[in-house]
Design an enzyme around this catalytic site. Structure first.
Site, PDB file in Angstrom:
ATOM      1  N   ASP A 250      -0.597-106.139  60.977  1.00  0.00           N
ATOM      2  CA  ASP A 250      -1.351-104.957  61.221  1.00  0.00           C
ATOM      3  C   ASP A 250      -1.891-105.148  62.757  1.00  0.00           C
ATOM      4  O   ASP A 250      -2.271-106.251  63.236  1.00  0.00           O
ATOM      5  CB  ASP A 250      -2.395-104.828  60.309  1.00  0.00           C
TER       6      ASP A 250
ATOM      7  N   ASP B 112       1.092 -98.713  62.651  1.00  0.00           N
ATOM      8  CA  ASP B 112       0.855 -99.984  63.155  1.00  0.00           C
ATOM      9  C   ASP B 112       0.781-101.174  61.958  1.00  0.00           C
ATOM     10  O   ASP B 112       0.426-102.251  62.371  1.00  0.00           O
ATOM     11  CB  ASP B 112      -0.453-100.140  63.967  1.00  0.00           C
ATOM     12  N   GLU B 113       1.374-100.919  60.992  1.00  0.00           N
ATOM     13  CA  GLU B 113       1.099-101.846  59.775  1.00  0.00           C
ATOM     14  C   GLU B 113       2.318-101.973  59.062  1.00  0.00           C
ATOM     15  O   GLU B 113       3.104-100.732  58.764  1.00  0.00           O
ATOM     16  CB  GLU B 113      -0.026-101.766  59.329  1.00  0.00           C
TER      17      GLU B 113
HETATM   18  P1  TTP Z   1      -5.958 -99.212  61.842  1.00  0.00           P
HETATM   19  O1  TTP Z   1      -4.899-100.064  61.830  1.00  0.00           O
HETATM   20  O2  TTP Z   1      -6.724 -98.752  60.718  1.00  0.00           O
HETATM   21  O3  TTP Z   1      -6.909 -99.469  63.350  1.00  0.00           O
HETATM   22  P2  TTP Z   1      -6.692-100.395  64.593  1.00  0.00           P
HETATM   23  O4  TTP Z   1      -5.273-100.714  64.663  1.00  0.00           O
HETATM   24  O5  TTP Z   1      -7.069 -99.383  65.430  1.00  0.00           O
HETATM   25  O6  TTP Z   1      -7.709-101.767  64.276  1.00  0.00           O
HETATM   26  P3  TTP Z   1      -7.730-102.588  63.295  1.00  0.00           P
HETATM   27  O7  TTP Z   1      -6.418-102.749  62.669  1.00  0.00           O
HETATM   28  O8  TTP Z   1      -7.806-103.940  64.404  1.00  0.00           O
HETATM   29  O9  TTP Z   1      -8.859-102.942  62.565  1.00  0.00           O
HETATM   30  O10 TTP Z   1      -5.162 -97.865  62.537  1.00  0.00           O
HETATM   31  C1  TTP Z   1      -4.016 -97.753  63.320  1.00  0.00           C
HETATM   32  C2  TTP Z   1      -4.301 -96.612  64.324  1.00  0.00           C
HETATM   33  O11 TTP Z   1      -4.201 -95.485  63.573  1.00  0.00           O
HETATM   34  C3  TTP Z   1      -5.542 -96.820  65.122  1.00  0.00           C
HETATM   35  O12 TTP Z   1      -5.317 -97.413  66.447  1.00  0.00           O
HETATM   36  C4  TTP Z   1      -5.716 -95.451  65.574  1.00  0.00           C
HETATM   37  C5  TTP Z   1      -5.066 -94.677  64.303  1.00  0.00           C
HETATM   38  N1  TTP Z   1      -6.181 -94.034  63.556  1.00  0.00           N
HETATM   39  C6  TTP Z   1      -6.464 -92.834  63.322  1.00  0.00           C
HETATM   40  O13 TTP Z   1      -5.865 -91.916  64.051  1.00  0.00           O
HETATM   41  N2  TTP Z   1      -7.330 -92.380  62.420  1.00  0.00           N
HETATM   42  C7  TTP Z   1      -8.043 -93.016  61.684  1.00  0.00           C
HETATM   43  O14 TTP Z   1      -8.887 -92.572  60.892  1.00  0.00           O
HETATM   44  C8  TTP Z   1      -7.753 -94.392  61.762  1.00  0.00           C
HETATM   45  C9  TTP Z   1      -8.630 -95.460  60.628  1.00  0.00           C
HETATM   46  C10 TTP Z   1      -6.782 -94.897  62.653  1.00  0.00           C
HETATM   47 MG    MG Z   2      -4.469-101.817  63.100  1.00  0.00          MG
END
Ligand code: TTP
Ligand code: MG
Length: 423
Positions: A27, A121-122
């Protein structure tokens, strides 16, 4: 569960791997914000929020510096700015995130085709088939994190575990920029202190029901009598929860279709009788297929030639190469050799070439060919690929395809698009 600002970060060294964890959950850290920071490195240590500057806009994501102020995804931007007035707000640029997502997934795919992207992103990866090429799970995870930093300039966090569910929990705890390996004999202990809400499928309603039974943690859930749990939640849900709390819940990584071969073939409008022209078309097909191979970051170990005559009689001939390659000249030579050795002398309706036994370029299996200067040919290929990327394929082609064509580099503009893909 993990605090979203990284304050409860838990990591292990790659040597913690005892061979029992073969599922990775990768992730990216603060993904959209991290991509934006590549263009604005001067903001790297400042709180950054990705979101619109509109009255009712919400935070899309925030970097870890902003999260320390309590800022998180889905919070109104106005609230976030009250918590952290110095934060810089950057409007989202989704096309950029899609490009980076593609690069991230391509990198992960170079370690195994058994990969299940979960969001931009995961992804989950099952690396149980990758150990011979890349080493143990810990080594693979460390290598992915290094390449993500060096090649994509972003950080990610990785959880490794025997099951998808535990791997995902582990990557969350390792954030940011960490690796957490949970071996098989550690799963129960890992889950015990977690709040029941960490289990997939436990929403508000279930959590309230469990709370009434005095259950707050996964460990407590594991100890309660099955009869009491069933009375409260019903037999079906109780069984699912007990299974999840045990950490045994298995689910396959749902891999996308695996690319098993790459190739091209062409059918002549009138059966081809000129051996020179047939050979020139084959060279063109091998050239384009080699470029497709490189574009997919793959090497081939097997070259297959296919020929069909006017009466639909088809033959195939194949050769196994001494080492996997994606070098145009080697592949053209192998294809031409097959044609020569086939002794084919019939009018030809169809000719095709296919590359099979594919391995990822990143596997490090490419060896120098036994003849010639490999690095020189690779340099030639790299230039041709760059020109093709800018001006389209067929702009550059081996000279032998030009001779027989009276000046056109394209052996046949009606070439079927990769008819043999996936077979
Ligand atoms: P996440 O992987 O949940 O968040 P992140 O990568 O920003 O942070 P981390 O994993 O380190 O906790 O989500 C990936 C991307 O998806 C995030 O950068 C922005 C987008 N996103 C949205 O558009 N809406 C949302 O509600 C969430 C949670 C994320
Ligand atoms: Mg993330």
């Amino acid at each position: 569960m993990s605090a979203q600002d990284g304050s409860h970060r838990r990591v292990t060294p790659l040597t913690h791997d005892d061979g029992s964890a073969h599922i990775l959950h990768v992730d990216m850290d603060a993904f959209f914000a991290s991509v934006e920071l590549l263009d604005r490195p001067e903001l790297r240590h400042r709180p950054v929020i990705v979101g619109r500057r509109e009255p009712r806009a919400v935070v899309t994501t925030a970097n870890y510096a902003a999260r320390q102020y309590g800022v998180h995804s889905a919070m109104p931007v106005a609230t976030a700015l009250r918590l952290c007035p110095t934060a810089v707000v950057i409007p989202p640029r989704h096309h950029l995130y899609r490009q980076y997502s593609q690069r991230v997934m391509d990198l992960l795919r170079s370690y195994t085709p058994r990969i299940e992207p979960v969001s931009v992103d995961e992804a989950w990866m099952d690396v149980s088939g990758s150990h011979r090429l890349f080493g143990g799970t810990g080594r693979i995870a460390a290598e992915i994190r290094r390449r993500m930093r060096d090649d994509v300039a972003l950080t990610c966090s990785i959880g490794a575990a025997p099951t998808k569910f535990v791997a995902k929990l582990a990557s969350g705890m390792a954030k940011p920029d960490g690796l957490l390996i949970v071996n098989a004999d550690e799963v129960a202990g890992f889950l015990t202190p977690l709040p029941v809400g960490a289990l997939a499928g436990v929403g508000e309603h279930t959590r309230a029901a469990l709370h009434r039974l005095g259950i707050e943690t996964v460990g407590q859930l594991r100890e309660i009598s099955p009869a009491r749990l069933q009375r409260s939640l019903g037999a079906a849900q109780a069984a699912v929860l007990v299974e999840r709390a045990s950490g045994r819940q298995q689910a396959e990584v749902a891999a996308a279709r695996v690319e098993r071969s790459i190739g091209k073939e062409t059918t002549f409008p009138v059966d081809e009788t000129d051996p020179e022209r047939l050979r020139a078309v084959l060279v063109g097909l091998a050239d384009r297929s080699a470029a497709a191979l490189r574009a997919a970051d793959l090497l081939t170990r097997t070259v297959v030639l296919k020929l069909r005559d006017g009466a639909f009689r088809t033959i195939t001939r194949s050769v196994t190469l001494p080492a996997p390659t994606a070098t145009t000249q080697e592949l053209i030579d192998a294809a031409q050799d097959l044609l020569t050795r086939s002794g084919w002398d019939r009018p030809t309706r169809l000719i095709g070439v296919r590359f099979a036994s594919l391995v990822p370029t990143a596997s490090g299996l490419a060896r120098d060919p036994i003849w010639g200067d490999a690095s020189q040919w690779r340099a030639v290929d790299a230039v041709a690929d760059r020109i093709a990327a800018r001006f389209g394929t067929g702009t550059v082609a081996p000279a032998s395809t030009l001779r027989a064509q009276g000046g056109t580099a394209d052996p046949d503009p009606r070439i079927d698009p990769d008819p043999s893909r996936g077979h």
